[in-house]
Design a protein around this motif. Structure first.
Motif, PDB file in Angstrom:
ATOM      1  N   ALA A  69       2.398  -0.971   3.598  1.00 17.15           N
ATOM      2  CA  ALA A  69       1.729  -2.157   3.057  1.00 17.15           C
ATOM      3  C   ALA A  69       2.761  -3.245   2.859  1.00 17.15           C
ATOM      4  O   ALA A  69       3.922  -2.962   2.552  1.00 17.15           O
ATOM      5  CB  ALA A  69       1.068  -1.815   1.719  1.00 17.15           C
ATOM      6  N   LYS A  70       2.346  -4.474   3.036  1.00 15.82           N
ATOM      7  CA  LYS A  70       3.252  -5.605   2.845  1.00 15.82           C
ATOM      8  C   LYS A  70       3.149  -6.082   1.413  1.00 15.82           C
ATOM      9  O   LYS A  70       2.618  -7.155   1.118  1.00 15.82           O
ATOM     10  CB  LYS A  70       2.916  -6.718   3.843  1.00 15.82           C
ATOM     11  N   ALA A  71       3.619  -5.238   0.515  1.00 21.51           N
ATOM     12  CA  ALA A  71       3.569  -5.568  -0.912  1.00 21.51           C
ATOM     13  C   ALA A  71       4.708  -4.851  -1.618  1.00 21.51           C
ATOM     14  O   ALA A  71       5.228  -3.854  -1.122  1.00 21.51           O
ATOM     15  CB  ALA A  71       2.227  -5.146  -1.502  1.00 21.51           C
ATOM     16  N   ASN A  72       5.084  -5.364  -2.781  1.00 18.43           N
ATOM     17  CA  ASN A  72       6.152  -4.757  -3.564  1.00 18.43           C
ATOM     18  C   ASN A  72       5.669  -3.449  -4.201  1.00 18.43           C
ATOM     19  O   ASN A  72       4.544  -3.370  -4.694  1.00 18.43           O
ATOM     20  CB  ASN A  72       6.598  -5.754  -4.636  1.00 18.43           C
ATOM     21  N   TRP A  73       6.555  -2.453  -4.254  1.00 17.66           N
ATOM     22  CA  TRP A  73       6.176  -1.126  -4.772  1.00 17.66           C
ATOM     23  C   TRP A  73       5.695  -1.187  -6.211  1.00 17.66           C
ATOM     24  O   TRP A  73       4.866  -0.366  -6.642  1.00 17.66           O
ATOM     25  CB  TRP A  73       7.351  -0.149  -4.654  1.00 17.66           C
ATOM     26  N   LYS A  74       6.180  -2.158  -6.988  1.00 19.01           N
ATOM     27  CA  LYS A  74       5.805  -2.204  -8.412  1.00 19.01           C
ATOM     28  C   LYS A  74       4.336  -2.585  -8.599  1.00 19.01           C
ATOM     29  O   LYS A  74       3.757  -2.324  -9.658  1.00 19.01           O
ATOM     30  CB  LYS A  74       6.735  -3.169  -9.166  1.00 19.01           C
ATOM     31  N   PHE A  75       3.723  -3.206  -7.591  1.00 16.44           N
ATOM     32  CA  PHE A  75       2.279  -3.451  -7.699  1.00 16.44           C
ATOM     33  C   PHE A  75       1.531  -2.115  -7.799  1.00 16.44           C
ATOM     34  O   PHE A  75       0.539  -2.004  -8.513  1.00 16.44           O
ATOM     35  CB  PHE A  75       1.767  -4.262  -6.499  1.00 16.44           C
ATOM     36  N   GLY A  76       2.002  -1.118  -7.064  1.00 20.09           N
ATOM     37  CA  GLY A  76       1.377   0.202  -7.141  1.00 20.09           C
ATOM     38  C   GLY A  76       1.589   0.837  -8.504  1.00 20.09           C
ATOM     39  O   GLY A  76       0.650   1.320  -9.140  1.00 20.09           O
TER      40      GLY A  76
ATOM     41  N   PRO B 222       9.663   2.048  -1.831  1.00 22.58           N
ATOM     42  CA  PRO B 222      10.040   0.685  -1.472  1.00 22.58           C
ATOM     43  C   PRO B 222      10.776   0.642  -0.137  1.00 22.58           C
ATOM     44  O   PRO B 222      11.617   1.504   0.136  1.00 22.58           O
ATOM     45  CB  PRO B 222      10.973   0.255  -2.618  1.00 22.58           C
ATOM     46  N   THR B 223      10.438  -0.317   0.703  1.00 24.36           N
ATOM     47  CA  THR B 223      11.167  -0.498   1.965  1.00 24.36           C
ATOM     48  C   THR B 223      11.635  -1.942   2.125  1.00 24.36           C
ATOM     49  O   THR B 223      12.188  -2.307   3.154  1.00 24.36           O
ATOM     50  CB  THR B 223      10.294  -0.106   3.185  1.00 24.36           C
ATOM     51  N   GLY B 224      11.420  -2.775   1.115  1.00 26.74           N
ATOM     52  CA  GLY B 224      11.850  -4.169   1.151  1.00 26.74           C
ATOM     53  C   GLY B 224      11.272  -4.871  -0.063  1.00 26.74           C
ATOM     54  O   GLY B 224      10.521  -4.264  -0.834  1.00 26.74           O
ATOM     55  N   GLY B 225      11.625  -6.153  -0.236  1.00 20.54           N
ATOM     56  CA  GLY B 225      11.104  -6.887  -1.388  1.00 20.54           C
ATOM     57  C   GLY B 225       9.591  -6.977  -1.369  1.00 20.54           C
ATOM     58  O   GLY B 225       8.939  -6.929  -2.413  1.00 20.54           O
ATOM     59  N   THR B 226       9.018  -7.103  -0.184  1.00 26.94           N
ATOM     60  CA  THR B 226       7.556  -7.209  -0.074  1.00 26.94           C
ATOM     61  C   THR B 226       6.994  -6.173   0.904  1.00 26.94           C
ATOM     62  O   THR B 226       6.023  -6.438   1.612  1.00 26.94           O
ATOM     63  CB  THR B 226       7.142  -8.631   0.380  1.00 26.94           C
ATOM     64  N   GLU B 227       7.619  -5.011   0.943  1.00 24.86           N
ATOM     65  CA  GLU B 227       7.121  -3.944   1.824  1.00 24.86           C
ATOM     66  C   GLU B 227       7.274  -2.601   1.145  1.00 24.86           C
ATOM     67  O   GLU B 227       8.245  -2.365   0.422  1.00 24.86           O
ATOM     68  CB  GLU B 227       7.966  -3.861   3.107  1.00 24.86           C
ATOM     69  N   MET B 228       6.326  -1.741   1.404  1.00 23.23           N
ATOM     70  CA  MET B 228       6.490  -0.360   0.939  1.00 23.23           C
ATOM     71  C   MET B 228       5.767   0.586   1.881  1.00 23.23           C
ATOM     72  O   MET B 228       4.926   0.177   2.689  1.00 23.23           O
ATOM     73  CB  MET B 228       5.948  -0.199  -0.478  1.00 23.23           C
ATOM     74  N   GLU B 229       6.158   1.857   1.764  1.00 19.44           N
ATOM     75  CA  GLU B 229       5.403   2.907   2.423  1.00 19.44           C
ATOM     76  C   GLU B 229       4.691   3.689   1.321  1.00 19.44           C
ATOM     77  O   GLU B 229       5.280   3.938   0.267  1.00 19.44           O
ATOM     78  CB  GLU B 229       6.321   3.830   3.214  1.00 19.44           C
ATOM     79  N   ILE B 230       3.446   4.048   1.578  1.00 20.69           N
ATOM     80  CA  ILE B 230       2.643   4.747   0.570  1.00 20.69           C
ATOM     81  C   ILE B 230       2.357   6.157   1.088  1.00 20.69           C
ATOM     82  O   ILE B 230       2.039   6.332   2.269  1.00 20.69           O
ATOM     83  CB  ILE B 230       1.328   3.982   0.318  1.00 20.69           C
TER      84      ILE B 230
ATOM     85  N   GLN C  59      -8.216  -0.086   0.055  1.00 21.14           N
ATOM     86  CA  GLN C  59      -7.767  -1.144   0.959  1.00 21.14           C
ATOM     87  C   GLN C  59      -8.026  -2.515   0.337  1.00 21.14           C
ATOM     88  O   GLN C  59      -7.325  -3.486   0.631  1.00 21.14           O
ATOM     89  CB  GLN C  59      -8.435  -1.007   2.326  1.00 21.14           C
ATOM     90  N   ASP C  60      -9.004  -2.580  -0.555  1.00 20.08           N
ATOM     91  CA  ASP C  60      -9.240  -3.850  -1.251  1.00 20.08           C
ATOM     92  C   ASP C  60      -8.069  -4.174  -2.192  1.00 20.08           C
ATOM     93  O   ASP C  60      -7.609  -5.313  -2.270  1.00 20.08           O
ATOM     94  CB  ASP C  60     -10.591  -3.863  -1.980  1.00 20.08           C
ATOM     95  N   ASP C  61      -7.542  -3.155  -2.893  1.00 18.85           N
ATOM     96  CA  ASP C  61      -6.355  -3.386  -3.729  1.00 18.85           C
ATOM     97  C   ASP C  61      -5.197  -3.870  -2.862  1.00 18.85           C
ATOM     98  O   ASP C  61      -4.526  -4.857  -3.175  1.00 18.85           O
ATOM     99  CB  ASP C  61      -5.897  -2.079  -4.398  1.00 18.85           C
ATOM    100  N   LEU C  62      -4.951  -3.146  -1.762  1.00 19.05           N
ATOM    101  CA  LEU C  62      -3.757  -3.419  -0.955  1.00 19.05           C
ATOM    102  C   LEU C  62      -3.806  -4.801  -0.330  1.00 19.05           C
ATOM    103  O   LEU C  62      -2.792  -5.483  -0.224  1.00 19.05           O
ATOM    104  CB  LEU C  62      -3.614  -2.357   0.138  1.00 19.05           C
ATOM    105  N   GLU C  63      -4.989  -5.220   0.070  1.00 18.60           N
ATOM    106  CA  GLU C  63      -5.115  -6.546   0.668  1.00 18.60           C
ATOM    107  C   GLU C  63      -4.717  -7.608  -0.362  1.00 18.60           C
ATOM    108  O   GLU C  63      -4.045  -8.586  -0.037  1.00 18.60           O
ATOM    109  CB  GLU C  63      -6.563  -6.733   1.151  1.00 18.60           C
ATOM    110  N   LEU C  64      -5.079  -7.376  -1.605  1.00 22.56           N
ATOM    111  CA  LEU C  64      -4.764  -8.362  -2.648  1.00 22.56           C
ATOM    112  C   LEU C  64      -3.286  -8.309  -3.048  1.00 22.56           C
ATOM    113  O   LEU C  64      -2.677  -9.341  -3.336  1.00 22.56           O
ATOM    114  CB  LEU C  64      -5.664  -8.136  -3.856  1.00 22.56           C
ATOM    115  N   TRP C  65      -2.692  -7.120  -3.051  1.00 24.69           N
ATOM    116  CA  TRP C  65      -1.255  -7.038  -3.354  1.00 24.69           C
ATOM    117  C   TRP C  65      -0.446  -7.746  -2.262  1.00 24.69           C
ATOM    118  O   TRP C  65       0.520  -8.443  -2.549  1.00 24.69           O
ATOM    119  CB  TRP C  65      -0.790  -5.582  -3.438  1.00 24.69           C
ATOM    120  N   ALA C  66      -0.869  -7.546  -0.994  1.00 21.80           N
ATOM    121  CA  ALA C  66      -0.159  -8.204   0.109  1.00 21.80           C
ATOM    122  C   ALA C  66      -0.359  -9.709   0.036  1.00 21.80           C
ATOM    123  O   ALA C  66       0.559 -10.492   0.329  1.00 21.80           O
ATOM    124  CB  ALA C  66      -0.660  -7.655   1.448  1.00 21.80           C
ATOM    125  N   SER C  67      -1.540 -10.107  -0.376  1.00 25.47           N
ATOM    126  CA  SER C  67      -1.807 -11.529  -0.501  1.00 25.47           C
ATOM    127  C   SER C  67      -0.953 -12.139  -1.612  1.00 25.47           C
ATOM    128  O   SER C  67      -0.445 -13.260  -1.497  1.00 25.47           O
ATOM    129  CB  SER C  67      -3.307 -11.722  -0.740  1.00 25.47           C
TER     130      SER C  67
END
Ligand code: FES
Ligand SMILES: [Fe+2]
Length: 437
Positions: free
Chosen positions: A196-203, A325-333, A367-375
């Motif tokens: 996902a293109k989001a920071n791990w701390k959102f999770g 975490p895989t980057g500032g705005t990327e993670m693997e889940i 997927q609704d959560d993840l779309e918003l975290w990436a946004s």
């Protein structure tokens, strides 16, 4: 360890008086590298569940901080972890996600290692000088590997406190979740894994205490299901619901049933044998905790989350979730589905069908959560937005006011749908980031 860029260049990230956290914390690649060095290479980090490795030679490939590791059961039955990198030229030894081997054999030039990490042969031993000591050429072990109730954690920090001490009081909740029968839990299938293109701390924040998003983020599924829509109270925390956090930074939200609605978690397994085991295994306080509980969702610092949820009468999902975490705005889940080991095959099949249907890549709810975290990541990464903090204001008025009538461990807060525990998680995160031990 690498990546320990200077923390002194960063002033405070959190404004406690205003209930704000710097936005760069959620988008910056430099802070991601600081986290690898100061959190993920120093903490206990989840590696897997021991039931993923039933036999000698079983292995799974995982991440520990920025490093790929092999988690394996050796010939003597011990669960060990190694850097997944050959001592010769560094090639990855285990390239599949999981498997069973007699030796770890490097695909490049064939160096071969025992399951306990010792080097067996270089395949060109005849060229190696007489008397060369192979004992120093084994796989690099993860210096600390410990298991708590089936949950295997590793740490690159050889001096870290023992795992039970790190988990602290939160063990009481982990026991209620992962050890409510004598056999404990069992992973039912290989985990799902996605990016996902989001920071791990959102999770982590979402699982430790974001009850606020449920009605808005997940409004779609609620309107798709007329029955559920009619029971809109399902998505509002019932009386007594609360959130809590321990001194070690682990926490959860306990959402209790709304009065008058038929759903239960603990009481509706429809498996009398299992329920009898709960009664035998759980302490009275834990039984009370579970009895009226509808959703238990939590996080062990830094990035091990779990959820148990029920919506329908016979539908339960028990999920472990790992935010790599895989980057500032990327993670693997990574996401596992579990059930009690003693449960019937029919019960396990139901959980395995229902879990991924609820949460994950095909889940109604994720997927609704993840779309918003990436946004959030996409809209926060520009230079204008980065100057503005994120707001946790709805937690501020409860910050120093834990409830006094809650008997379980940790500092508990009501209401369940304020941001106090999310904010406390971020304060703990900053303390760990700035700590020098
Ligand atoms: S890199 Fe592994 S044998 Fe050469
Ligand atoms: Fe959600």
């Amino acid at each position: 360890m690498p990546n320990d860029v200077s923390i002194s260049a960063h002033p405070g990230w959190i404004d406690v008086a205003r209930g704000e956290v710097s936005r760069e914390v959620f988008v910056s690649d430099e802070i991601y590298r600081l986290e690898l060095a100061r959190i993920f290479e120093r903490s206990w980090v989840f590696l897997g569940h021991e039931t993923e490795l039933p036999s000698a030679g079983d292995y799974v490939a995982r991440m520990l901080g920025s490093a790929p590791v092999i988690l394996a059961r050796d010939a003597a039955g011990t669960v060990r972890a190694f850097l997944n990198s050959c001592r010769h030229r560094g090639t990855k030894l285990c390239r599949a996600d999981a498997g069973n081997v007699r030796h770890f054999v490097c695909p490049y030039h064939g160096w071969s290692y025992e399951l306990d990490g010792r080097l067996v042969t270089t395949t060109f031993d005849r060229h190696v000088p007489e008397g060369t000591d192979f004992s120093g050429l084994g796989l690099i072990p993860v210096p600390r590997v410990e298991t708590y109730k089936g949950l295997v954690f590793g740490s690159w920090n050889a001096d870290i406190v023992a795992l039970p001490q790190y988990l602290g009081d939160f063990r009481w909740y982990l026991d209620a979740f992962f050890a409510r029968t004598p056999g404990g839990m069992e992973v039912l299938a290989p985990p799902h894994r996605w990016r996902a293109k989001a920071n791990w701390k959102f999770g982590a924040l979402n699982f430790i205490g974001d009850s606020q998003h449920v009605l808005t983020t997940h409004v779609g599924p609620t309107t798709l299901d007329p029955l559920r829509a009619a029971q809109a109270g399902l998505f509002t925390p019932g009386k007594d619901s609360l959130q809590l956090i321990t001194d070690e930074g682990h926490g959860c939200t306990l959402t209790y049933l709304n009065e008058g609605l038929p759903q239960r978690t603990y009481e509706t397994t429809h498996d009398a044998a299992l329920e009898a085991l709960y009664e035998r295994t759980l302490a009275p306080g834990q039984r009370n905790l579970l009895r009226r509980l509808r959703v238990m969702v939590g996080n062990v610092f830094p990035n091990f989350s779990f959820i148990e949820s029920t919506v329908g009468d016979r539908q339960r999902a028990i999920i472990i979730r790992f935010w790599q975490p895989t980057g500032g705005t990327e993670m693997e889940i990574v996401s596992w589905v579990l059930a009690e080991r003693e449960a019937s095959a029919a019960y396990k099949a139901r959980v395995l069908q229902y879990g991924p249907r609820m949460f994950g890549t095909a889940g109604v709810f994720e997927q609704d959560d993840l779309e918003l975290w990436a946004s959030a990541a996409a809209a926060s990464s520009n230079s204008v937005a980065q100057r503005l903090p994120y707001g946790f204001q709805t937690g501020l008025r409860y910050l120093d006011k834990p409830v006094t009538d809650y008997p379980g461990p940790g500092r508990a807060f009501r209401p369940a749908d304020c941001e106090v525990v999310q904010f406390e998680f971020m304060r703990h995160w900053e303390r760990v980031m700035r700590s020098n031990v």
